[in-house]
Scaffold this motif. Sequence first.
Motif, PDB file in Angstrom:
ATOM      1  N   ASP A 162       2.175  13.556   2.521  1.00 48.83           N
ATOM      2  CA  ASP A 162       1.269  14.779   1.401  1.00 48.83           C
ATOM      3  C   ASP A 162       0.235  14.378   2.781  1.00 48.83           C
ATOM      4  O   ASP A 162       0.155  13.980   3.439  1.00 48.83           O
ATOM      5  CB  ASP A 162       1.059  13.674   0.612  1.00 48.83           C
ATOM      6  CG  ASP A 162       1.627  13.845  -0.612  1.00 48.83           C
ATOM      7  OD1 ASP A 162       3.109  14.759  -0.319  1.00 48.83           O
ATOM      8  OD2 ASP A 162       1.674  13.834  -1.229  1.00 48.83           O
ATOM      9  N   SER A 199       3.994   1.070  -1.225  1.00 45.55           N
ATOM     10  CA  SER A 199       4.374   2.128  -2.294  1.00 45.55           C
ATOM     11  C   SER A 199       4.009   2.793  -3.349  1.00 45.55           C
ATOM     12  O   SER A 199       4.425   3.193  -4.475  1.00 45.55           O
ATOM     13  CB  SER A 199       5.617   0.474  -2.540  1.00 45.55           C
ATOM     14  OG  SER A 199       4.633  -0.556  -2.810  1.00 45.55           O
ATOM     15  N   HIS A 200       2.047   1.969  -3.558  1.00 46.74           N
ATOM     16  CA  HIS A 200       1.665   1.871  -4.413  1.00 46.74           C
ATOM     17  C   HIS A 200       0.373   3.776  -4.248  1.00 46.74           C
ATOM     18  O   HIS A 200       0.812   4.721  -4.988  1.00 46.74           O
ATOM     19  CB  HIS A 200       0.468   0.826  -4.606  1.00 46.74           C
ATOM     20  CG  HIS A 200       1.145  -0.396  -5.430  1.00 46.74           C
ATOM     21  ND1 HIS A 200       1.709  -0.938  -4.337  1.00 46.74           N
ATOM     22  CD2 HIS A 200       2.153   0.136  -6.720  1.00 46.74           C
ATOM     23  CE1 HIS A 200       2.340  -1.891  -5.086  1.00 46.74           C
ATOM     24  NE2 HIS A 200       2.424  -1.526  -6.809  1.00 46.74           N
ATOM     25  N   ASP A 201      -0.137   3.223  -3.460  1.00 45.64           N
ATOM     26  CA  ASP A 201      -1.035   4.301  -3.197  1.00 45.64           C
ATOM     27  C   ASP A 201      -0.874   5.194  -1.876  1.00 45.64           C
ATOM     28  O   ASP A 201      -1.502   6.308  -1.822  1.00 45.64           O
ATOM     29  CB  ASP A 201      -2.807   3.887  -3.155  1.00 45.64           C
ATOM     30  CG  ASP A 201      -3.213   3.000  -4.508  1.00 45.64           C
ATOM     31  OD1 ASP A 201      -3.025   3.554  -5.130  1.00 45.64           O
ATOM     32  OD2 ASP A 201      -3.970   2.264  -4.355  1.00 45.64           O
ATOM     33  N   GLY A 202       0.179   4.527  -1.226  1.00 46.27           N
ATOM     34  CA  GLY A 202       0.166   5.352   0.284  1.00 46.27           C
ATOM     35  C   GLY A 202      -0.852   4.898   0.863  1.00 46.27           C
ATOM     36  O   GLY A 202      -1.201   4.265   0.859  1.00 46.27           O
ATOM     37  N   GLU A 204       1.016  -1.472   0.077  1.00 50.18           N
ATOM     38  CA  GLU A 204       0.059   0.322  -0.491  1.00 50.18           C
ATOM     39  C   GLU A 204       1.086   1.408  -0.045  1.00 50.18           C
ATOM     40  O   GLU A 204       0.195   2.126  -0.628  1.00 50.18           O
ATOM     41  CB  GLU A 204      -0.569  -0.231   0.924  1.00 50.18           C
ATOM     42  CG  GLU A 204      -2.038  -0.946   1.483  1.00 50.18           C
ATOM     43  CD  GLU A 204      -2.814  -0.917   2.471  1.00 50.18           C
ATOM     44  OE1 GLU A 204      -3.228   0.082   3.302  1.00 50.18           O
ATOM     45  OE2 GLU A 204      -3.160  -1.795   2.763  1.00 50.18           O
ATOM     46  N   VAL A 206      -2.957   5.944   4.739  1.00 49.92           N
ATOM     47  CA  VAL A 206      -3.768   6.988   5.356  1.00 49.92           C
ATOM     48  C   VAL A 206      -4.402   7.562   6.310  1.00 49.92           C
ATOM     49  O   VAL A 206      -4.197   5.787   7.295  1.00 49.92           O
ATOM     50  CB  VAL A 206      -4.711   6.701   4.955  1.00 49.92           C
ATOM     51  CG1 VAL A 206      -6.224   8.222   4.994  1.00 49.92           C
ATOM     52  CG2 VAL A 206      -5.181   7.113   3.022  1.00 49.92           C
TER      53      VAL A 206
END
Length: 55
Positions: A54, A26-29, A24, A31
Amino acid sequence: MPALKVFREVAAASLSRARELVGELSHDGLVGTLSEMEFLKARLRARGVPVDVDR
């Protein structure tokens, strides 16, 4: 490998769950709250994993 160790330490995650979290990341980050993500960022960077948060 260092990221797996961080997730196993901070989340007490199983190896398979730690792999999922690294995927997670490395792809979408991931939360979470700013505090959670800053804590995780510090732990990952301490192990040499380049990450950014971010807002």
